[in-house]
Design a protein around this motif. Structure first.
Motif, PDB file in Angstrom:
ATOM      1  N   ALA A  97       0.839  -1.192   0.000  1.00  0.00           N
ATOM      2  CA  ALA A  97       0.000   0.000   0.000  1.00  0.00           C
ATOM      3  C   ALA A  97       0.874   1.241   0.000  1.00  0.00           C
ATOM      4  O   ALA A  97       2.085   1.179   0.135  1.00  0.00           O
ATOM      5  N   ALA A  98       0.253   2.380  -0.144  1.00  0.00           N
ATOM      6  CA  ALA A  98       0.990   3.633  -0.169  1.00  0.00           C
ATOM      7  C   ALA A  98       1.629   3.907   1.180  1.00  0.00           C
ATOM      8  O   ALA A  98       1.200   3.414   2.214  1.00  0.00           O
ATOM      9  N   ALA A  99       2.682   4.709   1.137  1.00  0.00           N
ATOM     10  CA  ALA A  99       3.387   5.054   2.371  1.00  0.00           C
ATOM     11  C   ALA A  99       2.432   5.723   3.343  1.00  0.00           C
ATOM     12  O   ALA A  99       1.649   6.585   2.974  1.00  0.00           O
ATOM     13  N   GLY A 100       2.527   5.317   4.592  1.00  0.00           N
ATOM     14  CA  GLY A 100       1.673   5.889   5.618  1.00  0.00           C
ATOM     15  C   GLY A 100       0.343   5.181   5.754  1.00  0.00           C
ATOM     16  O   GLY A 100      -0.401   5.421   6.673  1.00  0.00           O
ATOM     17  N   ALA A 101       0.010   4.320   4.809  1.00  0.00           N
ATOM     18  CA  ALA A 101      -1.270   3.594   4.885  1.00  0.00           C
ATOM     19  C   ALA A 101      -1.066   2.181   4.366  1.00  0.00           C
ATOM     20  O   ALA A 101      -1.836   1.687   3.577  1.00  0.00           O
ATOM     21  N   ARG A 102       0.002   1.547   4.807  1.00  0.00           N
ATOM     22  CA  ARG A 102       0.337   0.219   4.304  1.00  0.00           C
ATOM     23  C   ARG A 102      -0.623  -0.834   4.850  1.00  0.00           C
ATOM     24  O   ARG A 102      -1.027  -0.796   5.993  1.00  0.00           O
ATOM     25  N   ASP A 103      -0.938  -1.774   3.988  1.00  0.00           N
ATOM     26  CA  ASP A 103      -1.706  -2.945   4.406  1.00  0.00           C
ATOM     27  C   ASP A 103      -0.936  -4.146   3.880  1.00  0.00           C
ATOM     28  O   ASP A 103      -1.300  -4.764   2.890  1.00  0.00           O
ATOM     29  N   VAL A 104       0.173  -4.448   4.550  1.00  0.00           N
ATOM     30  CA  VAL A 104       1.134  -5.434   4.051  1.00  0.00           C
ATOM     31  C   VAL A 104       0.958  -6.749   4.795  1.00  0.00           C
ATOM     32  O   VAL A 104       0.989  -6.771   6.023  1.00  0.00           O
ATOM     33  N   PRO A 105       0.783  -7.844   4.075  1.00  0.00           N
ATOM     34  CA  PRO A 105       0.651  -9.130   4.752  1.00  0.00           C
ATOM     35  C   PRO A 105       1.989  -9.610   5.284  1.00  0.00           C
ATOM     36  O   PRO A 105       3.053  -9.213   4.793  1.00  0.00           O
ATOM     37  N   ASP A 106       1.948 -10.442   6.297  1.00  0.00           N
ATOM     38  CA  ASP A 106       3.175 -11.048   6.820  1.00  0.00           C
ATOM     39  C   ASP A 106       3.768 -11.997   5.791  1.00  0.00           C
ATOM     40  O   ASP A 106       3.048 -12.646   5.027  1.00  0.00           O
ATOM     41  N   GLY A 107       5.086 -12.078   5.777  1.00  0.00           N
ATOM     42  CA  GLY A 107       5.758 -13.011   4.888  1.00  0.00           C
ATOM     43  C   GLY A 107       5.534 -14.447   5.324  1.00  0.00           C
ATOM     44  O   GLY A 107       5.089 -14.712   6.448  1.00  0.00           O
ATOM     45  N   PRO A 108       5.858 -15.403   4.460  1.00  0.00           N
ATOM     46  CA  PRO A 108       5.605 -16.807   4.777  1.00  0.00           C
ATOM     47  C   PRO A 108       6.575 -17.395   5.792  1.00  0.00           C
ATOM     48  O   PRO A 108       6.368 -18.505   6.274  1.00  0.00           O
ATOM     49  N   GLY A 109       7.627 -16.691   6.144  1.00  0.00           N
ATOM     50  CA  GLY A 109       8.626 -17.231   7.047  1.00  0.00           C
ATOM     51  C   GLY A 109       9.905 -17.547   6.299  1.00  0.00           C
ATOM     52  O   GLY A 109       9.977 -17.458   5.075  1.00  0.00           O
ATOM     53  N   ALA A 110      10.937 -17.925   7.041  1.00  0.00           N
ATOM     54  CA  ALA A 110      12.242 -18.181   6.426  1.00  0.00           C
ATOM     55  C   ALA A 110      12.174 -19.263   5.368  1.00  0.00           C
ATOM     56  O   ALA A 110      12.911 -19.234   4.382  1.00  0.00           O
ATOM     57  N   HIS A 111      11.284 -20.230   5.530  1.00  0.00           N
ATOM     58  CA  HIS A 111      11.188 -21.337   4.579  1.00  0.00           C
ATOM     59  C   HIS A 111      10.564 -20.901   3.258  1.00  0.00           C
ATOM     60  O   HIS A 111      10.646 -21.620   2.252  1.00  0.00           O
ATOM     61  N   GLY A 112       9.907 -19.746   3.228  1.00  0.00           N
ATOM     62  CA  GLY A 112       9.336 -19.224   2.002  1.00  0.00           C
ATOM     63  C   GLY A 112       8.239 -20.068   1.397  1.00  0.00           C
ATOM     64  O   GLY A 112       7.947 -19.970   0.208  1.00  0.00           O
ATOM     65  N   GLY A 113       7.622 -20.919   2.191  1.00  0.00           N
ATOM     66  CA  GLY A 113       6.572 -21.780   1.660  1.00  0.00           C
ATOM     67  C   GLY A 113       7.099 -23.040   0.998  1.00  0.00           C
ATOM     68  O   GLY A 113       6.329 -23.820   0.438  1.00  0.00           O
ATOM     69  N   ASP A 114       8.399 -23.264   1.069  1.00  0.00           N
ATOM     70  CA  ASP A 114       9.003 -24.431   0.433  1.00  0.00           C
ATOM     71  C   ASP A 114       9.092 -25.582   1.432  1.00  0.00           C
ATOM     72  O   ASP A 114       9.492 -25.399   2.588  1.00  0.00           O
ATOM     73  N   ALA A 115       8.746 -26.790   0.993  1.00  0.00           N
ATOM     74  CA  ALA A 115       8.708 -27.945   1.897  1.00  0.00           C
ATOM     75  C   ALA A 115      10.094 -28.278   2.431  1.00  0.00           C
ATOM     76  O   ALA A 115      10.262 -28.601   3.611  1.00  0.00           O
ATOM     77  N   GLN A 116      11.118 -28.196   1.572  1.00  0.00           N
ATOM     78  CA  GLN A 116      12.465 -28.509   2.015  1.00  0.00           C
ATOM     79  C   GLN A 116      12.967 -27.470   3.022  1.00  0.00           C
ATOM     80  O   GLN A 116      13.574 -27.814   4.035  1.00  0.00           O
ATOM     81  N   GLY A 117      12.684 -26.200   2.734  1.00  0.00           N
ATOM     82  CA  GLY A 117      13.063 -25.162   3.675  1.00  0.00           C
ATOM     83  C   GLY A 117      12.363 -25.332   5.019  1.00  0.00           C
ATOM     84  O   GLY A 117      12.972 -25.149   6.074  1.00  0.00           O
ATOM     85  N   ASP A 118      11.082 -25.695   4.980  1.00  0.00           N
ATOM     86  CA  ASP A 118      10.335 -25.905   6.216  1.00  0.00           C
ATOM     87  C   ASP A 118      10.904 -27.072   7.015  1.00  0.00           C
ATOM     88  O   ASP A 118      10.966 -27.022   8.244  1.00  0.00           O
ATOM     89  N   LEU A 119      11.351 -28.111   6.318  1.00  0.00           N
ATOM     90  CA  LEU A 119      11.959 -29.261   7.003  1.00  0.00           C
ATOM     91  C   LEU A 119      13.221 -28.838   7.741  1.00  0.00           C
ATOM     92  O   LEU A 119      13.423 -29.207   8.905  1.00  0.00           O
ATOM     93  N   PHE A 120      14.066 -28.046   7.073  1.00  0.00           N
ATOM     94  CA  PHE A 120      15.276 -27.567   7.743  1.00  0.00           C
ATOM     95  C   PHE A 120      14.916 -26.695   8.937  1.00  0.00           C
ATOM     96  O   PHE A 120      15.593 -26.730   9.969  1.00  0.00           O
TER      97      PHE A 120
END
Length: 382
Positions: A97-120
C-alpha cells in the motif's frame, strides 16, 4: 573433638569438595555440548533461509501485480449482464500500500513456503530445544557444584542469560506464535555470548562473598536475567522492524530493492507486525524491570545499610528504566510512533547492554564481579 571425628569430618569435606569439582566439570562439558548443538541449529537455520523458496515469493508478487506493457495490454474483465456486456476494471491485488497507509501481509517465514526449507526449519527448532535442555543442565549442575544460585559472577550470569533467552523463544514457539524467524538471529548471538563466557569471562566455581549470600540473590538477579532476555528478544524485533520498514517504504516510493534484500524481507513479518511484537514484548516486561530495581534497593538496604547510593550499577539500571519508560511513553504519543520510537527502544537496550557488560567489567563499584574485570581486561590486551 576426637581424632576419629576430625578425620571423618575432613574426609567428608574432601569428598564434598571432590563432588563439587566433578559437578563443575560436568557443567563445563554440558555448556560446551550445548554450544555444539547450537552450532548445528545455526547451520540448520541457515539452510532454512537458503533453501526457502525465494523465487516462489517473487513469482507470486509478479503474478499478482502486472507491470509495464503487459499490464497495459491486459484486457479488462468482462461479464454478461441482461443481454449486454458490462466492462469492469481489472481487479487490483494490493501487495504494497501507499506510504503511511500500508496494508502489508506477513511473509511466509524463512522457509518461504518451500517444503524442504520448512523441514530444515523444523530440524533447527529441534536442535534449539535440545541445546536449550543441555544448557539448562549445565546451569543446574553449576548451581549444584556451588550449592547456590548460579549467578555469582559474569560467567554464570552469561550462561543463565542465554539459557533464559532461548527459553523465551521456545516458549513463544510452544504458544504457536509466529517467531521462527527469530531462530537464526538468536542462535548467532547465543553462540557469540557463550563463546565470550567460556573464554574471557570463565570463572572457577566458588562461594559468594558474604554480602551476596542472601535470598534476595534469587529474587533480584533472577528477575534481572529474565528482563534482559525478554528485552533482547524485543530488540531483535525492533532491528528487523527498521529494516522491513525501510524496505516497504522503498517499494511504496516505486524503488527496486536488491535481490538479497527482497529475498530476506519478503519472508519476514510485515513491519507493522514486527513493531507490534517488539512493543508488546517490551511493555510486558517493563513492570518486572521496575520490580527488579526495587528488589535490588531492598537487598542493598539489607547488605550495605542503604537503599540507594548511586553505585554505577544502580545508576545505569535507573537510566535503563528511564529509557524504556520514554520509549513506552513515545508509543502513546502520536508524533513519536514508528521509527522514532524504535530508535528509543534500541537506545534503551543499549543502556541495558552497557549495564550488563560495561559496568560489570570496566567500572568499579559494589556490584563489580570478583576477578572478572581484571581477567577480561587482560584477555583483550589492556
Amino acid at each position: 573433638m576426637t581424632l576419629a571425628a576430625a578425620t571423618d569430618l575432613a574426609t567428608a569435606t574432601s569428598l564434598a569438595a571432590a563432588n563439587n569439582e566433578n559437578l563443575a566439570e560436568i557443567s563445563n562439558v554440558l555448556i560446551y555440548s550445548a554450544m555444539a548443538v547450537y552450532t548445528l541449529a545455526f547451520f540448520a537455520y541457515i539452510a532454512e533461509w537458503i533453501f526457502g523458496s525465494r523465487s516462489k515469493v517473487a513469482r507470486t508478487a509478479a503474478a499478482l501485480t502486472p507491470r509495464g506493457e503487459t499490464a497495459k495490454r491486459a484486457p479488462a474483465v468482462t461479464v454478461k449482464k441482461e443481454g449486454g456486456t458490462a466492462v469492469l476494471e481489472r481487479p487490483k491485488v494490493v501487495v504494497r500500500a501507499a506510504a503511511g497507509a500500508r496494508d502489508v501481509p506477513d511473509g511466509p517465514g524463512a522457509h518461504g513456503g518451500d517444503a524442504q526449507g520448512d523441514l530444515f526449519g523444523r530440524v533447527a527448532v529441534s536442535f534449539t530445544v535440545l541445546a536449550f535442555l543441555i544448557e539448562f543442565g549445565g546451569v543446574l549442575t553449576r548451581a549444584l557444584s556451588v550449592q547456590r544460585a548460579p549467578w555469582g559472577n559474569m560467567y554464570e550470569f552469561n550462561i543463565t542469560f542465554t539459557t533464559t533467552a532461548v527459553g523465551v523463544y521456545v516458549l513463544l514457539l510452544a504458544l504457536k506464535k509466529n517467531v521462527r524467524w527469530l531462530g537464526l538471529f538468536l542462535t548467532t548471538t547465543v553462540l557469540l555470548d557463550l563463546g565470550l563466557a567460556v573464554t574471557v569471562l570463565y570463572t572457577e566455581s566458588d562461594q559468594l562473598v558474604p554480602a551476596l549470600d542472601s535470598y534476595w540473590l534469587y529474587i533480584h538477579v533472577s528477575t534481572a536475567i529474565l528482563c534482559g532476555a525478554v528485552f533482547y528478544v524485543g530488540a531483535v524485533g525492533t532491528i528487523l522492524y527498521l529494516f522491513k520498514d525501510s524496505y516497504e517504504s522503498k517499494l511504496a516510493r516505486g524503488g527496486k530493492p536488491g535481490g538479497f534484500a527482497t529475498s530476506v524481507m519478503e519472508r519476514l513479518p510485515a513491519s507493522a507486525s514486527l513493531d507490534k511484537f517488539s512493543y508488546r514484548i517490551n511493555a510486558a516486561v517493563f513492570p518486572l524491570w521496575t520490580f527488579t530495581i526495587i528488589a535490588g534497593a531492598i537487598w542493598a538496604g539489607d547488605a550495605w545499610g542503604r537503599y540507594w547510593g548511586w553505585d554505577p550499577k544502580e545508576t545505569w539500571s535507573f537510566i535503563t528504566w528511564v529509557a524504556y519508560a520514554c520509549y513506552l511513553h513515545a508509543r502513546a504519543t502520536a508524533g513519536w510512533k514508528g521509527r522514532k520510537a524504535a530508535y528509543l527502544a534500541l537506545a534503551a537496550f543499549g543502556c541495558w547492554l552497557f549495564n550488563y557488560y560495561g559496568v560489570n567489567i570496566f567500572v568499579s563499584g559494589k556490584h563489580s564481579y570478583a576477578d572478572v574485570g581484571m581477567s577480561a581486561l587482560t584477555a583483550i590486551g589492556f
